[in-house]
Design a protein around this motif. Structure first.
Motif, PDB file in Angstrom:
ATOM      1  N   THR A 238       0.853  -1.193   0.000  1.00  0.00           N
ATOM      2  CA  THR A 238       0.000   0.000   0.000  1.00  0.00           C
ATOM      3  C   THR A 238       0.883   1.234   0.000  1.00  0.00           C
ATOM      4  O   THR A 238       1.833   1.328   0.782  1.00  0.00           O
ATOM      5  CB  THR A 238      -0.925   0.011   1.233  1.00  0.00           C
ATOM      6  N   GLY A 239       0.569   2.165  -0.865  1.00  0.00           N
ATOM      7  CA  GLY A 239       1.313   3.415  -0.928  1.00  0.00           C
ATOM      8  C   GLY A 239       0.372   4.593  -0.775  1.00  0.00           C
ATOM      9  O   GLY A 239      -0.838   4.428  -0.603  1.00  0.00           O
ATOM     10  N   ARG A 240       0.938   5.762  -0.832  1.00  0.00           N
ATOM     11  CA  ARG A 240       0.147   6.990  -0.716  1.00  0.00           C
ATOM     12  C   ARG A 240       0.513   7.916  -1.868  1.00  0.00           C
ATOM     13  O   ARG A 240       1.679   8.097  -2.172  1.00  0.00           O
ATOM     14  CB  ARG A 240       0.426   7.675   0.618  1.00  0.00           C
ATOM     15  N   VAL A 241      -0.515   8.461  -2.506  1.00  0.00           N
ATOM     16  CA  VAL A 241      -0.299   9.415  -3.603  1.00  0.00           C
ATOM     17  C   VAL A 241       0.142  10.739  -2.987  1.00  0.00           C
ATOM     18  O   VAL A 241      -0.535  11.288  -2.118  1.00  0.00           O
ATOM     19  CB  VAL A 241      -1.582   9.609  -4.441  1.00  0.00           C
ATOM     20  N   VAL A 242       1.306  11.231  -3.420  1.00  0.00           N
ATOM     21  CA  VAL A 242       1.801  12.507  -2.887  1.00  0.00           C
ATOM     22  C   VAL A 242       1.669  13.633  -3.900  1.00  0.00           C
ATOM     23  O   VAL A 242       1.810  14.800  -3.544  1.00  0.00           O
ATOM     24  CB  VAL A 242       3.266  12.383  -2.392  1.00  0.00           C
ATOM     25  N   GLY A 243       1.387  13.296  -5.133  1.00  0.00           N
ATOM     26  CA  GLY A 243       1.193  14.324  -6.151  1.00  0.00           C
ATOM     27  C   GLY A 243       0.669  13.706  -7.425  1.00  0.00           C
ATOM     28  O   GLY A 243       0.837  12.512  -7.674  1.00  0.00           O
ATOM     29  N   ILE A 244       0.004  14.532  -8.227  1.00  0.00           N
ATOM     30  CA  ILE A 244      -0.515  14.040  -9.504  1.00  0.00           C
ATOM     31  C   ILE A 244      -0.382  15.151 -10.536  1.00  0.00           C
ATOM     32  O   ILE A 244      -0.520  16.338 -10.217  1.00  0.00           O
ATOM     33  CB  ILE A 244      -1.979  13.559  -9.376  1.00  0.00           C
ATOM     34  N   ARG A 245      -0.041  14.748 -11.748  1.00  0.00           N
ATOM     35  CA  ARG A 245       0.167  15.717 -12.825  1.00  0.00           C
ATOM     36  C   ARG A 245      -0.511  15.193 -14.080  1.00  0.00           C
ATOM     37  O   ARG A 245      -0.370  14.029 -14.443  1.00  0.00           O
ATOM     38  CB  ARG A 245       1.664  15.876 -13.071  1.00  0.00           C
ATOM     39  N   ARG A 246      -1.266  16.047 -14.735  1.00  0.00           N
ATOM     40  CA  ARG A 246      -1.932  15.681 -15.988  1.00  0.00           C
ATOM     41  C   ARG A 246      -0.987  15.995 -17.134  1.00  0.00           C
ATOM     42  O   ARG A 246      -0.329  17.030 -17.151  1.00  0.00           O
ATOM     43  CB  ARG A 246      -3.227  16.472 -16.158  1.00  0.00           C
ATOM     44  N   CYS A 247      -0.906  15.071 -18.099  1.00  0.00           N
ATOM     45  CA  CYS A 247      -0.071  15.319 -19.266  1.00  0.00           C
ATOM     46  C   CYS A 247      -0.693  14.670 -20.498  1.00  0.00           C
ATOM     47  O   CYS A 247      -1.659  13.917 -20.390  1.00  0.00           O
ATOM     48  CB  CYS A 247       1.364  14.822 -19.031  1.00  0.00           C
TER      49      CYS A 247
ATOM     50  N   GLN B 277      -3.817  11.697 -26.114  1.00  0.00           N
ATOM     51  CA  GLN B 277      -4.786  11.427 -25.059  1.00  0.00           C
ATOM     52  C   GLN B 277      -4.246  11.968 -23.744  1.00  0.00           C
ATOM     53  O   GLN B 277      -3.043  12.130 -23.572  1.00  0.00           O
ATOM     54  CB  GLN B 277      -5.061   9.932 -24.941  1.00  0.00           C
ATOM     55  N   THR B 278      -5.151  12.281 -22.833  1.00  0.00           N
ATOM     56  CA  THR B 278      -4.756  12.785 -21.528  1.00  0.00           C
ATOM     57  C   THR B 278      -4.497  11.617 -20.595  1.00  0.00           C
ATOM     58  O   THR B 278      -5.307  10.705 -20.484  1.00  0.00           O
ATOM     59  CB  THR B 278      -5.860  13.676 -20.930  1.00  0.00           C
ATOM     60  N   VAL B 279      -3.336  11.629 -19.947  1.00  0.00           N
ATOM     61  CA  VAL B 279      -2.989  10.637 -18.942  1.00  0.00           C
ATOM     62  C   VAL B 279      -2.574  11.386 -17.683  1.00  0.00           C
ATOM     63  O   VAL B 279      -2.390  12.602 -17.706  1.00  0.00           O
ATOM     64  CB  VAL B 279      -1.840   9.706 -19.415  1.00  0.00           C
ATOM     65  N   HIS B 280      -2.453  10.666 -16.587  1.00  0.00           N
ATOM     66  CA  HIS B 280      -2.032  11.266 -15.332  1.00  0.00           C
ATOM     67  C   HIS B 280      -0.802  10.541 -14.813  1.00  0.00           C
ATOM     68  O   HIS B 280      -0.750   9.310 -14.854  1.00  0.00           O
ATOM     69  CB  HIS B 280      -3.156  11.205 -14.298  1.00  0.00           C
TER      70      HIS B 280
ATOM     71  N   VAL C  29       6.940   7.267  -9.795  1.00  0.00           N
ATOM     72  CA  VAL C  29       5.886   7.861 -10.614  1.00  0.00           C
ATOM     73  C   VAL C  29       5.225   6.734 -11.396  1.00  0.00           C
ATOM     74  O   VAL C  29       5.903   5.927 -12.037  1.00  0.00           O
ATOM     75  CB  VAL C  29       6.445   8.930 -11.574  1.00  0.00           C
ATOM     76  N   ILE C  30       3.896   6.671 -11.321  1.00  0.00           N
ATOM     77  CA  ILE C  30       3.151   5.673 -12.080  1.00  0.00           C
ATOM     78  C   ILE C  30       2.240   6.394 -13.070  1.00  0.00           C
ATOM     79  O   ILE C  30       1.733   7.471 -12.797  1.00  0.00           O
ATOM     80  CB  ILE C  30       2.327   4.737 -11.168  1.00  0.00           C
ATOM     81  N   ARG C  31       2.059   5.802 -14.223  1.00  0.00           N
ATOM     82  CA  ARG C  31       1.205   6.383 -15.252  1.00  0.00           C
ATOM     83  C   ARG C  31      -0.194   5.803 -15.114  1.00  0.00           C
ATOM     84  O   ARG C  31      -0.367   4.597 -15.025  1.00  0.00           O
ATOM     85  CB  ARG C  31       1.765   6.070 -16.625  1.00  0.00           C
ATOM     86  N   ILE C  32      -1.192   6.674 -15.090  1.00  0.00           N
ATOM     87  CA  ILE C  32      -2.592   6.256 -15.013  1.00  0.00           C
ATOM     88  C   ILE C  32      -3.227   6.582 -16.354  1.00  0.00           C
ATOM     89  O   ILE C  32      -3.327   7.735 -16.750  1.00  0.00           O
ATOM     90  CB  ILE C  32      -3.308   6.978 -13.854  1.00  0.00           C
TER      91      ILE C  32
ATOM     92  N   PRO D 281      -6.214   6.524 -19.457  1.00  0.00           N
ATOM     93  CA  PRO D 281      -7.653   6.816 -19.494  1.00  0.00           C
ATOM     94  C   PRO D 281      -8.466   5.564 -19.150  1.00  0.00           C
ATOM     95  O   PRO D 281      -8.149   4.460 -19.585  1.00  0.00           O
ATOM     96  CB  PRO D 281      -7.890   7.241 -20.943  1.00  0.00           C
ATOM     97  N   GLY D 282      -9.479   5.757 -18.336  1.00  0.00           N
ATOM     98  CA  GLY D 282     -10.338   4.639 -17.937  1.00  0.00           C
ATOM     99  C   GLY D 282      -9.925   4.007 -16.628  1.00  0.00           C
ATOM    100  O   GLY D 282     -10.680   3.249 -16.034  1.00  0.00           O
ATOM    101  N   GLU D 283      -8.717   4.284 -16.155  1.00  0.00           N
ATOM    102  CA  GLU D 283      -8.286   3.749 -14.868  1.00  0.00           C
ATOM    103  C   GLU D 283      -8.634   4.752 -13.768  1.00  0.00           C
ATOM    104  O   GLU D 283      -8.813   5.939 -14.019  1.00  0.00           O
ATOM    105  CB  GLU D 283      -6.778   3.467 -14.875  1.00  0.00           C
ATOM    106  N   VAL D 284      -8.713   4.269 -12.555  1.00  0.00           N
ATOM    107  CA  VAL D 284      -9.092   5.109 -11.421  1.00  0.00           C
ATOM    108  C   VAL D 284      -7.979   6.113 -11.122  1.00  0.00           C
ATOM    109  O   VAL D 284      -6.804   5.749 -11.051  1.00  0.00           O
ATOM    110  CB  VAL D 284      -9.359   4.240 -10.168  1.00  0.00           C
ATOM    111  N   ILE D 285      -8.353   7.374 -10.973  1.00  0.00           N
ATOM    112  CA  ILE D 285      -7.397   8.417 -10.626  1.00  0.00           C
ATOM    113  C   ILE D 285      -7.483   8.649  -9.123  1.00  0.00           C
ATOM    114  O   ILE D 285      -8.552   8.947  -8.586  1.00  0.00           O
ATOM    115  CB  ILE D 285      -7.699   9.736 -11.381  1.00  0.00           C
ATOM    116  N   HIS D 286      -6.358   8.492  -8.440  1.00  0.00           N
ATOM    117  CA  HIS D 286      -6.302   8.709  -6.997  1.00  0.00           C
ATOM    118  C   HIS D 286      -5.801  10.118  -6.729  1.00  0.00           C
ATOM    119  O   HIS D 286      -4.808  10.558  -7.306  1.00  0.00           O
ATOM    120  CB  HIS D 286      -5.369   7.684  -6.345  1.00  0.00           C
ATOM    121  N   LEU D 287      -6.472  10.816  -5.841  1.00  0.00           N
ATOM    122  CA  LEU D 287      -6.082  12.180  -5.499  1.00  0.00           C
ATOM    123  C   LEU D 287      -4.948  12.177  -4.488  1.00  0.00           C
ATOM    124  O   LEU D 287      -4.779  11.208  -3.740  1.00  0.00           O
ATOM    125  CB  LEU D 287      -7.288  12.926  -4.937  1.00  0.00           C
ATOM    126  N   PRO D 288      -4.160  13.262  -4.438  1.00  0.00           N
ATOM    127  CA  PRO D 288      -3.077  13.335  -3.455  1.00  0.00           C
ATOM    128  C   PRO D 288      -3.610  13.102  -2.037  1.00  0.00           C
ATOM    129  O   PRO D 288      -4.671  13.596  -1.664  1.00  0.00           O
ATOM    130  CB  PRO D 288      -2.544  14.756  -3.621  1.00  0.00           C
TER     131      PRO D 288
END
Length: 139
Positions: free
Chosen positions: A39-48, A58-61, A77-80, A82-89
């Motif tokens: 189990t990890g914790r999201v510390v940041g997210i960036r749209r690209c 396409q937009t990925v996170h 850093v993991i790539r999320i 489209p269609g996968e669950v986006i976890h907020l910081p």
């Protein structure tokens, strides 16, 4: 063409797709057995933006996650896609990794090629098998 011949062709195409889907699913299942989960914790997210195979974009996170494996802390850093669950910081996320390489993580809900890959194959082979059976046994 005779409707029985068309039905037979559809049945064969459905069977080929079924074998391909089962092969893909079993390969992913055996790959998942070698993966460890933490189990990890999201510390940041960036749209690209990312290029698609057809030349579009396409937009990925990209999510930065912190996690600990056997007392060693990692930041990856993991790539999320489209269609996968986006976890907020701040949110927790299940991560999978190969035990020899805990620095290479992927979301635990994502198979190596994405879990959505097999579903369209099963839907297509179901449709082909149903149409083939209907045509083959039509009066």
């Amino acid at each position: 063409m005779n409707h029985k011949l068309i039905g037979l062709i559809l049945l064969l195409a459905g069977l080929v797709l079924l074998i391909a889907a089962l092969s893909e699913w079993l390969g992913r299942l055996s790959s998942a057995r070698t993966q460890a989960v933490c189990t990890g914790r999201v510390v940041g997210i960036r749209r690209c933006r990312m290029e698609r195979a057809d030349g579009g974009t396409q937009t990925v996170h990209d999510a930065t996650v912190s996690y600990t494996v056997e007392g060693v802390s990692y930041l990856s850093v993991i790539r999320i896609l489209p269609g996968e669950v986006i976890h907020l910081p701040g949110s927790e996320i299940r991560l999978s990794y190969e035990p020899p390489h805990p620095e290479r993580v992927t979301p635990a809900f994502a198979a190596p090629q994405g879990q959505r890959a097999t579903r369209p194959l099963f839907i297509a082979c179901s449709a082909l098998l149903t149409a083939g059976l209907a045509l083959f046994f039509a009066l």
